[in-house]
Motif scaffolding. Structure first.
Motif, PDB file in Angstrom:
ATOM      1  N   ILE A 169       0.855  -1.179   0.000  1.00 52.03           N
ATOM      2  CA  ILE A 169       0.000   0.000   0.000  1.00 52.03           C
ATOM      3  C   ILE A 169       0.895   1.234   0.000  1.00 52.03           C
ATOM      4  N   THR A 172       1.636   7.642   2.362  1.00 55.65           N
ATOM      5  CA  THR A 172       2.028   9.017   2.058  1.00 55.65           C
ATOM      6  C   THR A 172       3.100   9.512   3.023  1.00 55.65           C
ATOM      7  N   ASN A 296      -7.056  -3.020   0.604  1.00 60.57           N
ATOM      8  CA  ASN A 296      -6.418  -2.778  -0.690  1.00 60.57           C
ATOM      9  C   ASN A 296      -6.661  -3.926  -1.668  1.00 60.57           C
ATOM     10  N   GLU A 301      -9.890   0.879  -5.377  1.00 62.73           N
ATOM     11  CA  GLU A 301      -8.739   1.706  -5.011  1.00 62.73           C
ATOM     12  C   GLU A 301      -9.139   3.081  -4.493  1.00 62.73           C
ATOM     13  N   TRP A 302     -10.296   3.588  -4.940  1.00 67.66           N
ATOM     14  CA  TRP A 302     -10.692   4.918  -4.511  1.00 67.66           C
ATOM     15  C   TRP A 302     -10.922   4.975  -3.002  1.00 67.66           C
ATOM     16  N   MET A 304      -9.000   3.468  -0.713  1.00 71.61           N
ATOM     17  CA  MET A 304      -7.681   3.736  -0.137  1.00 71.61           C
ATOM     18  C   MET A 304      -7.251   5.169  -0.410  1.00 71.61           C
ATOM     19  N   ASP A 305      -7.562   5.670  -1.610  1.00 76.04           N
ATOM     20  CA  ASP A 305      -7.247   7.062  -1.933  1.00 76.04           C
ATOM     21  C   ASP A 305      -7.990   8.009  -0.991  1.00 76.04           C
ATOM     22  N   PHE A 306      -9.254   7.707  -0.725  1.00 79.99           N
ATOM     23  CA  PHE A 306     -10.058   8.546   0.165  1.00 79.99           C
ATOM     24  C   PHE A 306      -9.488   8.548   1.582  1.00 79.99           C
ATOM     25  N   ALA A 308      -6.401   8.032   2.449  1.00 81.09           N
ATOM     26  CA  ALA A 308      -5.165   8.817   2.442  1.00 81.09           C
ATOM     27  C   ALA A 308      -5.482  10.309   2.408  1.00 81.09           C
ATOM     28  N   TYR A 309      -6.471  10.677   1.599  1.00 85.91           N
ATOM     29  CA  TYR A 309      -6.870  12.089   1.480  1.00 85.91           C
ATOM     30  C   TYR A 309      -7.429  12.604   2.801  1.00 85.91           C
ATOM     31  N   SER A 312      -4.724  13.323   5.481  1.00 82.95           N
ATOM     32  CA  SER A 312      -3.605  14.197   5.099  1.00 82.95           C
ATOM     33  C   SER A 312      -4.016  15.658   5.194  1.00 82.95           C
TER      34      SER A 312
END
Length: 319
Positions: A169, A172, A296, A301-302, A304-306, A308-309, A312
Motif C-alpha cells: 500500500i 504518504t 487494498n 482503489e478509490w 484507499m485514496d479517500f 489517504a486524502y 492528510s
C-alpha cells in the motif's frame, strides 16, 4: 460477492492453521545468517534462534552492536556488515563459509536490515533522498542474495526477506521507504519463482508499525521541517508555512494509534518461516498491516485514496 470473500478467507485461515502445526525436528545445529542485528527484530531474532540451538551468524553495522554481542553471547557469531557495500558482504561471506561445519550450507538467509529514509511529500524530495532506502532495503537484499546464494543452495534452504505492509500500500509522506519496499516485494516474488526448482524457498515478512526506533518523532520532525525549507518559494507558498507542522501532527497521531510494542509477533513470524515444515509464502503481521492489505485487496482503489486524502493535511493552494 461477500459470501465468496468470506469463503476465501476461511480457506486461507484453515490452511494457515494447518501449516503452523508442523515444525522441523532437526532445527538444532542448522546455520542461519541474519542482517540488521544491531537492534529491533534482527537482534531479537538472533537471540531467539540461539536459544533454539541454531548456529546464528549476526550481521551488524555498528561497532557498539558488535561489542554488545561479544560481551553477552558466546555462541552467536557476530560479523561486521554493511549491506550497501559489496566488499563488506563478500568479507562476511568468507567468515561464514570458514565457520560453517564441513559439507554444510546455510539453512536460512534472513534479509532483515532496513532503514526509513527521508520523510515528507515526494514532491519535496530529490533523487538523492531515495538512494539510502533503496540501497539498504532493495539493493542490500539483492547484494546479499547474489553473494550468499551458493551457501543456501547447498542446503536447499530458505531466503526470508523483510518488506512491509507499505510494500503493498502506497503510504504518504514516506515515499522513498514505500517505493523501496514495493520493489523488494517484486524482487522477492521474482526470486521465489525463479528458485522454485532449485529447492530454495523464498518467504516475505510484511509487518505494520512496530516500536523499533524507526519512528523516532524528533528525527521525523526535524527531517520534514528541513525538507520544507529546501523548497523554492513557489512551492512553499503552495503548501503554506504551517504545512510541515501539520504533517508532523499526522505522523504523531498515526504512531500513537498504530505503533505496537509487541515486537515478538514479527519475531514469531520469522521463527516460523525458518523452523516450520510448511512455511508460509507471506507473513502479514500487525492489525494495521492486515487491515490495510485486506482493504487494498478486496475493495476499490478509490477507498484507499479517500482514506489517504482524509488523513492528510490540505495544502494552502488547494483550499
Amino acid at each position: 460477492m461477500i459470501c465468496e470473500i468470506i469463503g476465501v478467507l476461511l480457506v486461507i485461515i484453515v490452511l494457515k492453521w494447518f501449516k503452523r502445526r508442523f515444525k522441523l525436528k532437526d532445527i538444532q545445529g542448522r546455520c542461519v545468517f541474519i542482517t540488521g542485528c544491531d537492534s529491533g527484530f534482527g537482534k531479537l531474532l538472533a537471540y531467539r534462534l540461539d536459544m533454539l540451538g541454531v548456529h546464528v551468524f549476526a550481521g551488524c553495522f555498528t561497532t557498539k552492536a558488535l561489542e554488545d554481542y561479544r560481551n553477552t553471547s558466546n555462541t552467536i557469531k557476530v560479523i561486521a556488515l554493511d549491506v550497501t557495500d559489496v566488499k563488506s558482504i563478500e568479507k562476511a561471506y568468507q567468515v561464514v563459509r570458514t565457520n560453517l561445519p564441513e559439507n554444510t550450507g546455510l539453512w536460512a538467509l534472513v534479509n532483515n536490515a532496513g532503514t526509513m529514509g527521508h520523510f515528507g511529500p515526494v514532491t519535496w524530495l530529490s533523487e538523492e533522498d531515495y538512494q539510502r532506502p533503496l540501497s539498504v532495503n532493495l539493493f542490500g537484499m539483492i547484494r546479499m542474495v547474489r553473494v550468499f546464494l551458493p551457501l543456501v543452495l547447498k542446503s536447499r534452504g530458505r531466503i526470508i526477506n523483510m518488506t512491509s505492509g507499505s510494500g503493498k500500500i502506497a503510504a504518504t509522506n514516506v515515499g522513498p521507504y514505500t517505493i523501496s519496499k514495493f520493489a523488494a516485494e517484486a524482487y522477492s516474488d521474482t526470486l521465489r519463482r525463479e528458485l522454485y526448482k532449485s529447492g530454495v524457498s523464498v518467504h516475505i515478512i510484511e509487518p505494520g508499525c512496530f516500536k523499533t526506533g524507526f519512528t523516532d518523532m524528533p528525527v521525523i520532525t526535524k527531517t520534514i521541517s528541513s525538507n520544507f525549507e529546501k523548497l523554492d518559494d513557489e512551492l512553499k507558498d503552495f503548501y503554506g508555512l504551517g504545512y510541515a507542522d501539520k504533517i508532523n501532527t499526522v505522523f504523531k497521531d498515526t504512531i500513537q494509534t498504530f505503533e505496537s510494542p509487541k515486537l515478538h509477533k514479527v519475531v514469531d513470524a520469522y521463527e516460523h518461516a525458518i523452523t516450520a515444515r510448511y512455511p508460509l509464502i507471506r507473513y502479514v503481521v500487525g492489525f494495521d498491516s492486515n487491515t490495510l492489505i485486506f482493504l487494498n485487496t478486496y475493495f476499490p482503489e478509490w477507498i484507499m485514496d479517500f482514506l489517504a486524502y482524509a488523513t492528510s493535511p490540505t495544502p494552502k493552494g488547494q483550499i
